[in-house]
Design an enzyme around this catalytic site. Structure first.
Site, PDB file in Angstrom:
ATOM      1  N   HIS A  39      46.033  -1.794  64.741  1.00  0.00           N
ATOM      2  CA  HIS A  39      45.167  -0.777  64.135  1.00  0.00           C
ATOM      3  C   HIS A  39      45.625  -0.493  62.701  1.00  0.00           C
ATOM      4  O   HIS A  39      44.827  -0.507  61.760  1.00  0.00           O
ATOM      5  CB  HIS A  39      45.179   0.502  64.973  1.00  0.00           C
TER       6      HIS A  39
ATOM      7  N   ASP B 109      30.466 -11.343  34.015  1.00  0.00           N
ATOM      8  CA  ASP B 109      30.949 -11.573  35.384  1.00  0.00           C
ATOM      9  C   ASP B 109      32.435 -11.241  35.375  1.00  0.00           C
ATOM     10  O   ASP B 109      32.949 -10.751  34.371  1.00  0.00           O
ATOM     11  CB  ASP B 109      30.724 -13.046  35.802  1.00  0.00           C
TER      12      ASP B 109
ATOM     13  N   TRP C 285      52.969  -0.861  62.199  1.00  0.00           N
ATOM     14  CA  TRP C 285      52.495  -1.513  60.967  1.00  0.00           C
ATOM     15  C   TRP C 285      53.606  -1.584  59.922  1.00  0.00           C
ATOM     16  O   TRP C 285      53.523  -2.363  58.986  1.00  0.00           O
ATOM     17  CB  TRP C 285      51.254  -0.824  60.404  1.00  0.00           C
TER      18      TRP C 285
ATOM     19  N   SER D 214      46.004 -13.126  48.295  1.00  0.00           N
ATOM     20  CA  SER D 214      44.645 -12.719  47.960  1.00  0.00           C
ATOM     21  C   SER D 214      44.645 -11.501  47.039  1.00  0.00           C
ATOM     22  O   SER D 214      43.937 -11.463  46.029  1.00  0.00           O
ATOM     23  CB  SER D 214      43.871 -12.416  49.245  1.00  0.00           C
ATOM     24  N   SER D 215      45.487 -10.508  47.386  1.00  0.00           N
ATOM     25  CA  SER D 215      45.541  -9.285  46.570  1.00  0.00           C
ATOM     26  C   SER D 215      46.026  -9.575  45.161  1.00  0.00           C
ATOM     27  O   SER D 215      45.520  -9.010  44.187  1.00  0.00           O
ATOM     28  CB  SER D 215      46.487  -8.265  47.208  1.00  0.00           C
TER      29      SER D 215
ATOM     30  N   HIS E 220      55.393   2.570  49.595  1.00  0.00           N
ATOM     31  CA  HIS E 220      54.925   3.790  48.950  1.00  0.00           C
ATOM     32  C   HIS E 220      53.894   3.504  47.863  1.00  0.00           C
ATOM     33  O   HIS E 220      52.809   4.089  47.894  1.00  0.00           O
ATOM     34  CB  HIS E 220      56.032   4.715  48.453  1.00  0.00           C
TER      35      HIS E 220
ATOM     36  N   GLU F 164      51.975   1.170  47.824  1.00  0.00           N
ATOM     37  CA  GLU F 164      50.800   0.730  48.584  1.00  0.00           C
ATOM     38  C   GLU F 164      49.860   1.893  48.905  1.00  0.00           C
ATOM     39  O   GLU F 164      48.646   1.751  48.805  1.00  0.00           O
ATOM     40  CB  GLU F 164      51.261   0.033  49.876  1.00  0.00           C
TER      41      GLU F 164
ATOM     42  N   TYR G 294      49.353   4.408  47.153  1.00  0.00           N
ATOM     43  CA  TYR G 294      48.650   4.748  45.914  1.00  0.00           C
ATOM     44  C   TYR G 294      47.664   3.662  45.533  1.00  0.00           C
ATOM     45  O   TYR G 294      46.639   3.940  44.907  1.00  0.00           O
ATOM     46  CB  TYR G 294      49.653   5.057  44.797  1.00  0.00           C
TER      47      TYR G 294
ATOM     48  N   SER H 125      35.673  10.457  40.738  1.00  0.00           N
ATOM     49  CA  SER H 125      35.460  10.846  39.337  1.00  0.00           C
ATOM     50  C   SER H 125      34.126  10.341  38.803  1.00  0.00           C
ATOM     51  O   SER H 125      33.688  10.760  37.728  1.00  0.00           O
ATOM     52  CB  SER H 125      36.591  10.307  38.453  1.00  0.00           C
TER      53      SER H 125
ATOM     54  N   HIS I  13      61.674   8.621  50.500  1.00  0.00           N
ATOM     55  CA  HIS I  13      61.242   9.818  51.236  1.00  0.00           C
ATOM     56  C   HIS I  13      60.740   9.454  52.636  1.00  0.00           C
ATOM     57  O   HIS I  13      60.507  10.345  53.441  1.00  0.00           O
ATOM     58  CB  HIS I  13      60.213  10.641  50.452  1.00  0.00           C
ATOM     59  N   HIS I  14      60.571   8.145  52.898  1.00  0.00           N
ATOM     60  CA  HIS I  14      60.212   7.725  54.252  1.00  0.00           C
ATOM     61  C   HIS I  14      61.453   7.541  55.114  1.00  0.00           C
ATOM     62  O   HIS I  14      61.344   7.165  56.280  1.00  0.00           O
ATOM     63  CB  HIS I  14      59.443   6.401  54.198  1.00  0.00           C
TER      64      HIS I  14
ATOM     65  N   THR J 165      48.685  14.986  40.507  1.00  0.00           N
ATOM     66  CA  THR J 165      47.626  15.072  41.513  1.00  0.00           C
ATOM     67  C   THR J 165      46.897  16.406  41.385  1.00  0.00           C
ATOM     68  O   THR J 165      45.669  16.469  41.493  1.00  0.00           O
ATOM     69  CB  THR J 165      48.212  14.920  42.929  1.00  0.00           C
TER      70      THR J 165
ATOM     71  N   LYS K 186      44.364  16.306  38.684  1.00  0.00           N
ATOM     72  CA  LYS K 186      43.117  15.648  39.084  1.00  0.00           C
ATOM     73  C   LYS K 186      42.227  16.603  39.879  1.00  0.00           C
ATOM     74  O   LYS K 186      41.035  16.736  39.602  1.00  0.00           O
ATOM     75  CB  LYS K 186      43.417  14.417  39.941  1.00  0.00           C
TER      76      LYS K 186
ATOM     77  N   ARG L 264      55.276   9.971  67.719  1.00  0.00           N
ATOM     78  CA  ARG L 264      54.207   9.002  67.516  1.00  0.00           C
ATOM     79  C   ARG L 264      54.546   7.705  68.255  1.00  0.00           C
ATOM     80  O   ARG L 264      55.681   7.484  68.649  1.00  0.00           O
ATOM     81  CB  ARG L 264      54.008   8.737  66.021  1.00  0.00           C
TER      82      ARG L 264
HETATM   83 CU   CU1 Z   1      55.704   7.428  50.383  1.00  0.00          CU
END
Ligand code: CU1
Length: 517
Positions: free
Chosen positions: A67, A96, A132, A160-161, A244, A246, A248, A259, A293-294, A319, A322, A441
């Site tokens: 998932h 293009d 994940w 690909s990315s 991290h 990622e 963002y 926006s 922080h993880h 943030t 924004k 979890r």
């Molecule tokens: Cu993070």
């Protein structure tokens, strides 16, 4: 090889047109969204009540893993690449994308990567079962043999990315129409320019992490194996140095979408354009220096914990800029609440809730309590679902008239919004309570005191899942039989609405792309 536009399946296989490739990305992403969503339904069905009923714990672990992987890499990242393909050339007046054949390759390796990943579910030993985030040694020493397919799949998705990002940067920097200076670009273009740099910086780090795993599993190295002189905590550092930024990568293009939508339906220009650009760049920079922080519970030195705590809290400043700008854009605007605007406003409210729980999680001493609880699951679903998914849904409603020349069914869109909005909160808000009450979890079962809120959460999840079928129906109905936008009835009540930000010349009017003159 035949020249001229290809017909039938060849149009798609050999596509080099940014619109066709954008369309393929969007449909691929929606397919993955339905697959990842199906896995979520399995998870919530198992957690509907205490005790084991639908699946075995081993399969449950594969479901939570797949998932997460499918939603992050298959649904959310490709949807924004699809939006980028469709919109960036039109927004900057380019004929293009700069590298159309690379664009074709970026897309067409994705189905192979995900087929590889998903087919592991049917192989002996089962699919990846390590979450994940695939922490070592669970993903190395104790992994099923199909982990090698997972590693290859991640490599393909990463390639690909990276190719997609190179293309986006090359397009934005080289193919802008005369007069389209950087600080005149629509914010969606800016957010993608910044995101593409983030992707190029961190996807190789992810590739490094899975390559080290591959070596540890198959070639006798000990990067993450303490018995051989390695360190499992190294895995977490490498993973989150990717992981991290990622998050963002996922959310910054969403900022660009919001926006674009909020000024349109407020009938006012975006408030604080340049501060939006600088805030986005600041968020991107900060995203590189907060990864641990993880990992507050791995036993870092106190100085490290304090640094990562304060650095993380600093992200709230850009943030906040924004969110302030979006609200100020709406302030005293002549607002109407069409479906894209409803999703955009919900984004601002719910993403801010996710941001605040993020701040709570950033407080190291508190995080030691929250770690690996459902509070974390609630937090990142507010950011990922109400953030990334709501904004990409808003983008589809907002731009589908431009893509198809047809208008979607507004009433059905509004029903989709309200069911999604209510069901999303019914699903994920109670998970805050479950986490604070101590529910961990990633478990297939739980003790009795968590039963009530889990049932509420599952009911919300089923409703959320069902409402997405309404979205699918609305999109198909629009493409097949939507009211043509040349019909003046479509524009009733929409005075002052502009569906595009700047209006570039149609691309066939360029004889030579401006950059090559
Ligand atoms: Cu993070």
């Amino acid at each position: 090889m035949a020249h001229g536009p290809a017909k039938g399946i060849g149009r798609w296989l050999r596509a080099t047109n940014h619109k066709d490739i954008g369309t393929m990305y969007l449909w691929f992403s929606f397919t993955m969204f339905l697959l990842g969503g199906f896995f979520a339904m399995v998870i919530r069905a198992e957690l509907f009540e205490p005790g084991m009923q639908i699946v075995k714990p081993e399969f449950f672990n594969q479901m939570t893993t797949m998932h997460g992987l499918i939603m992050v890499f298959g649904a959310i990242m490709p949807v924004f690449v699809g939006l980028a393909n469709w919109m960036i050339p039109m927004m900057i007046g380019a004929p293009d994308m700069a590298l159309p054949r690379l664009n074709n390759l970026s897309f067409w390796i994705l189905p192979f990567g995900f087929s590889l990943l998903a087919s592991t579910l049917f192989m002996p030993g089962g699919g990846p079962n390590f979450g994940w985030t695939f922490y070592a040694p669970l993903s190395t020493t104790y992994a099923p043999p199909t982990v090698n397919f997972f590693i290859f799949g991640i490599h393909i998705i990463g390639a690909s990315s990276i190719m997609g990002s190179i293309n986006i940067i090359a397009t934005i920097l080289n193919l802008r129409a005369p007069g389209m200076t950087l600080m005149k670009m629509p914010l969606f273009v800016w957010t993608w320019l910044i995101t593409a740099f983030l992707l190029i910086a961190v996807m190789p780090v992810l590739a490094g992490a899975v390559t080290m795993m591959l070596m540890d599993i198959n070639f006798g190295t000990s990067f993450f194996n303490a018995a051989g002189g390695g360190d499992p905590v190294l895995f977490q550092h490498v993973f989150w140095f990717f992981g991290h930024p990622e998050v963002y990568i996922i959310i910054i293009p969403a900022f660009g979408v919001i926006s674009a939508i909020i000024p349109t339906f407020s009938r006012k220009p975006l408030f604080g354009y340049s501060s939006m650009v600088y805030a986005t760049a600041a968020i991107a920079f900060l995203s590189f220096i907060v990864w641990a922080h993880h990992m507050f519970t791995v036993g870092m030195p106190l100085a490290g914990e304090l640094y990562f705590m304060y650095a993380t809290m600093l992200i709230a400043v850009p943030t906040g800029v924004k969110v302030f700008n979006w609200i100020t854009t709406m302030f005293r605007g002549a607002i109407t609440y069409e479906t894209p605007m409803l999703f955009a406003i919900a984004f601002v409210i719910l993403f801010t809730i996710g941001g605040f729980t993020g701040l709570m999680l950033a407080i190291a001493p508190a995080d030691i309590q929250y770690q690996d609880s459902y509070f974390v699951v609630a937090h990142f679903h507010y950011v990922m679902v109400a953030g990334a998914l709501f904004s990409s849904t808003a983008a589809v409603y907002y731009w589908i008239p431009k893509w198809t020349g047809r208008m979607y069914n507004e009433a059905m869109g509004k029903v989709h919004f309200w069911v999604s909005f209510v069901a999303f909160n019914v699903t994920f808000f109670p998970q805050h309570f479950l986490g604070l009450a101590g529910m961990p979890r990633r478990y297939a079962d739980y003790s009795l005191q968590f039963a009530d809120w889990n049932m509420v959460s599952s009911i919300g999840a089923f409703a959320y899942g069902a409402s997405q079928l309404l979205f699918l129906y609305n999109v198909i109905a629009t493409i097949v039989a939507g009211r043509k936008i040349s019909d003046p009835k479509v524009w009733e009540g929409a005075e002052g609405l502009e569906w595009t930000v700047p209006t570039p010349a149609p691309y066939h009017t360029f004889s030579t792309p401006p950059a090559f003159k």
